[in-house]
Scaffold this motif. Sequence first.
Motif, PDB file in Angstrom:
ATOM      1  N   LYS A  48       0.837  -1.204   0.000  1.00 24.52           N
ATOM      2  CA  LYS A  48       0.000   0.000   0.000  1.00 24.52           C
ATOM      3  C   LYS A  48       0.873   1.255   0.000  1.00 24.52           C
ATOM      4  O   LYS A  48       0.646   2.180  -0.766  1.00 24.52           O
ATOM      5  CB  LYS A  48      -0.876   0.026   1.264  1.00 24.52           C
ATOM      6  CG  LYS A  48      -2.334  -0.230   0.981  1.00 24.52           C
ATOM      7  CD  LYS A  48      -3.152  -0.003   2.251  1.00 24.52           C
ATOM      8  CE  LYS A  48      -4.456  -0.759   2.191  1.00 24.52           C
ATOM      9  NZ  LYS A  48      -5.188  -0.785   3.439  1.00 24.52           N
ATOM     10  N   GLY A  49       1.869   1.268   0.876  1.00 26.50           N
ATOM     11  CA  GLY A  49       2.743   2.438   1.008  1.00 26.50           C
ATOM     12  C   GLY A  49       3.451   2.748  -0.295  1.00 26.50           C
ATOM     13  O   GLY A  49       3.452   3.886  -0.770  1.00 26.50           O
ATOM     14  N   ILE A  50       4.017   1.717  -0.917  1.00 27.44           N
ATOM     15  CA  ILE A  50       4.822   1.926  -2.121  1.00 27.44           C
ATOM     16  C   ILE A  50       3.931   2.339  -3.297  1.00 27.44           C
ATOM     17  O   ILE A  50       4.299   3.200  -4.098  1.00 27.44           O
ATOM     18  CB  ILE A  50       5.670   0.662  -2.409  1.00 27.44           C
ATOM     19  CG1 ILE A  50       6.967   1.052  -3.067  1.00 27.44           C
ATOM     20  CG2 ILE A  50       4.971  -0.355  -3.241  1.00 27.44           C
ATOM     21  CD1 ILE A  50       8.016  -0.042  -2.949  1.00 27.44           C
ATOM     22  N   LEU A  51       2.731   1.774  -3.388  1.00 27.59           N
ATOM     23  CA  LEU A  51       1.833   2.136  -4.489  1.00 27.59           C
ATOM     24  C   LEU A  51       1.361   3.580  -4.340  1.00 27.59           C
ATOM     25  O   LEU A  51       1.346   4.338  -5.296  1.00 27.59           O
ATOM     26  CB  LEU A  51       0.626   1.198  -4.553  1.00 27.59           C
ATOM     27  CG  LEU A  51       0.887  -0.198  -5.112  1.00 27.59           C
ATOM     28  CD1 LEU A  51      -0.386  -1.032  -5.094  1.00 27.59           C
ATOM     29  CD2 LEU A  51       1.451  -0.156  -6.530  1.00 27.59           C
ATOM     30  N   ILE A  52       1.009   3.975  -3.121  1.00 26.70           N
ATOM     31  CA  ILE A  52       0.493   5.330  -2.922  1.00 26.70           C
ATOM     32  C   ILE A  52       1.587   6.363  -3.186  1.00 26.70           C
ATOM     33  O   ILE A  52       1.373   7.339  -3.893  1.00 26.70           O
ATOM     34  CB  ILE A  52      -0.144   5.477  -1.521  1.00 26.70           C
ATOM     35  CG1 ILE A  52      -1.478   4.718  -1.535  1.00 26.70           C
ATOM     36  CG2 ILE A  52      -0.369   6.939  -1.153  1.00 26.70           C
ATOM     37  CD1 ILE A  52      -2.183   4.610  -0.223  1.00 26.70           C
TER      38      ILE A  52
END
Length: 203
Positions: A48-52
């Motif tokens: 989630k962190g890397i995609l956002i």
Amino acid sequence: MDHLSRGKLVTLVALAMCACTGGEGGEMSPAVEAQVVEAGAAAADALKGILITNLTGAMQQGGPASAIEFCSTSAGALMAGVEADQGLEIKRTTTRYRNPANAPDQPEAEALRHFETVLAETGELPGEWVQKVGRGEYRYYQSLSVAPPCLKCHGTSEEIDPAVQAILDERYPDDLAMDYAVGDFRGLIRVSIPADRVEATGG
Ligand code: HEC
């Protein structure tokens, strides 16, 4: 387990109980469940962190039309990077998919139904769920909701820029992932955890 403090372990077990066990067979010891939640949540949070971060960067640089390139091509590479880091297989799945490769398999369809049922009955979307699949695999699921920036590519036709729509029409002729509103249940991040990884050290 030895790296966990006692307090953290208690928290994890409590969290695991909230997560509710599902799936065929269904039985999972609290110790195994805690480890499935720990490994699964770490991988899902990392994804989630890397995609956002990357999506926000792509949108700021070139707007949604260039961010589409990011979603179609780089998202897969970023996901592969997280999979390699965590040593676990990850997938995003939903009933209303854009890419047919993200369509749910049978246990994923069951997980999607679980989240939808709880949402319908309580008005609240569960954050996570765990499932045992056959003898060799556990699955950890984390829910994804629609936030305002998602509408540029998953909203109504008024919210999607024509340049973006043209790319979507060309690449995803059977796109089901439009007409979402903020707060809608969008789908699940699924993390697959091999049984030997959690059962060897747990109960
Ligand atoms: C710049 C356009 C864009 C934005 C913004 C965007 N997405 Fe997507 N999304 C896509 C594209 C393109 C795909 C298909 C990727 C592929 O081919 O696997 C996709 C796929 C997905 C999938 C996988 C399931 C499927 O439908 O194939 C999920 C889940 C998802 N998006 C959630 C979100 C969420 C949540 C947000 C907001 C935080 C968001 N997206 C923002 C373009 C976007």
